[in-house]
Scaffold this active site. Structure first.
Site, short mmCIF file in Angstrom:
data_model
loop_
_atom_site.label_atom_id
_atom_site.label_comp_id
_atom_site.label_asym_id
_atom_site.label_seq_id
_atom_site.Cartn_x
_atom_site.Cartn_y
_atom_site.Cartn_z
N LEU A 1 -5.45 11.36 -21.76
CA LEU A 1 -4.61 12.51 -21.43
C LEU A 1 -3.87 12.89 -22.71
O LEU A 1 -3.49 12.01 -23.50
CB LEU A 1 -3.60 12.15 -20.33
CG LEU A 1 -4.18 11.85 -18.94
CD1 LEU A 1 -3.07 11.41 -17.98
CD2 LEU A 1 -4.89 13.08 -18.38
N ASP A 2 -3.65 14.18 -22.91
CA ASP A 2 -2.92 14.64 -24.09
C ASP A 2 -1.53 14.00 -24.13
O ASP A 2 -0.96 13.64 -23.09
CB ASP A 2 -2.73 16.16 -24.06
CG ASP A 2 -4.04 16.91 -24.15
OD1 ASP A 2 -5.04 16.31 -24.59
OD2 ASP A 2 -4.05 18.09 -23.77
N TYR A 3 -0.97 13.97 -25.34
CA TYR A 3 0.40 13.45 -25.54
C TYR A 3 1.36 14.11 -24.56
O TYR A 3 2.22 13.46 -23.97
CB TYR A 3 0.79 13.76 -26.99
CG TYR A 3 2.12 13.23 -27.42
CD1 TYR A 3 2.32 11.86 -27.60
CD2 TYR A 3 3.18 14.10 -27.67
CE1 TYR A 3 3.54 11.37 -28.01
CE2 TYR A 3 4.41 13.61 -28.08
CZ TYR A 3 4.59 12.25 -28.25
OH TYR A 3 5.80 11.76 -28.65
#
Ligand code: URA
Length: 245
Positions: free
Chosen positions: A101-103
């Site tokens: 998952l993105d930051y």
């Protein structure tokens, strides 16, 4: 750990099945035949059955509700990462996140040392559904845009053509240039949700994965930071979704 439990955990057979294998003399620990199912062994012992090594790494399955502002990585020198949420007694278990998952995306992340399951969950071949709740800025979704997403379309935001697989967009609410929508994907291209929204001139301001293969976390972010073992029924959902018996 008891030898019979370690072998059963490793998938060699049922607890009673592996006891028969052990008492039948087919199991060796570090080169010596062991016939006592209660013998104490550890994952670092070399265990063979019928002369072939048994993979004794116990398979472990966890769910992390990843907070916003956390890197999907097992190590980072500067930024908070998912490893910070894994208790120290599990550090030697070779756990890693399934996909990323993105930051700035929160929500459901599976953490496991089951390499085959991890591979299948990420493969587009198994079309495992993942549901994202996105808050966005832009115009309200139009029917023709939703239909395009449903049919699948070509995106060229990186300077070359990429096919976006059929996905399901469900608008939830909208007002004053911001809205919320659910997007169900069955593949996992990098930044796919944000890129799909951007393709339709919408900017995602908050993103949360709320469901994977039928396993759910809450829509609100109150449970972020939770790290817990998967329940049996949740593990079954993952195995069913990936054709693993
Ligand atoms: N799609 C995105 O854009 N970001 C994520 O973190 C996951 C899917």
């Amino acid at each position: 750990m008891r030898l019979d439990r370690l072998l059963a955990n490793s998938g060699l057979g049922t607890r009673s099945g592996v006891r028969d294998m052990i008492s039948g003399g087919g199991v060796e620990v570090n080169g010596t035949v062991v016939t006592d199912p209660s013998a104490h062994v550890s994952e670092s012992d070399l265990i063979t059955y019928g002369g072939s090594p048994v993979n004794c790494q116990t398979k472990l399955y966890y769910l992390l509700d990843k907070p916003d502002g956390v890197l999907t990585a097992m190590e980072d020198k500067r930024l908070p990462c998912v490893a910070d949420y894994i208790p120290s007694e599990l550090k030697s278990k070779k756990l890693s996140p399934v996909g990323r998952l993105d930051y700035h995306t929160s929500g459901l992340l599976i953490i496991t040392n089951d390499g085959e399951l991890s591979h299948r969950l990420q493969s587009p071949k198994y079309k495992v559904p993942k549901i994202y709740l996105a808050t966005f800025r832009g115009l309200e979704w139009r029917e023709n845009e939703i239909a395009t997403i449903s049919s699948g379309f070509t995106i060229k935001d990186k300077g070359y053509s990429e096919q976006i697989a059929s996905a399901k967009l469900e608008p939830l609410d909208f007002g004053s240039g911001t809205g919320r929508a659910l997007l169900t994907l069955t593949e996992g291209k990098t930044h796919e949700v944000r890129r799909i929204f951007a393709h339709f001139n919408k900017e995602v301001s908050e993103l949360r994965r709320i469901e994977l293969a039928g396993i759910k976390v809450s829509e609100d972010t109150g449970s972020c930071g939770t790290f817990r073992p998967l329940e049996e029924s949740e593990l079954k959902l993952l195995y069913d979704a990936t054709g693993m018996a």
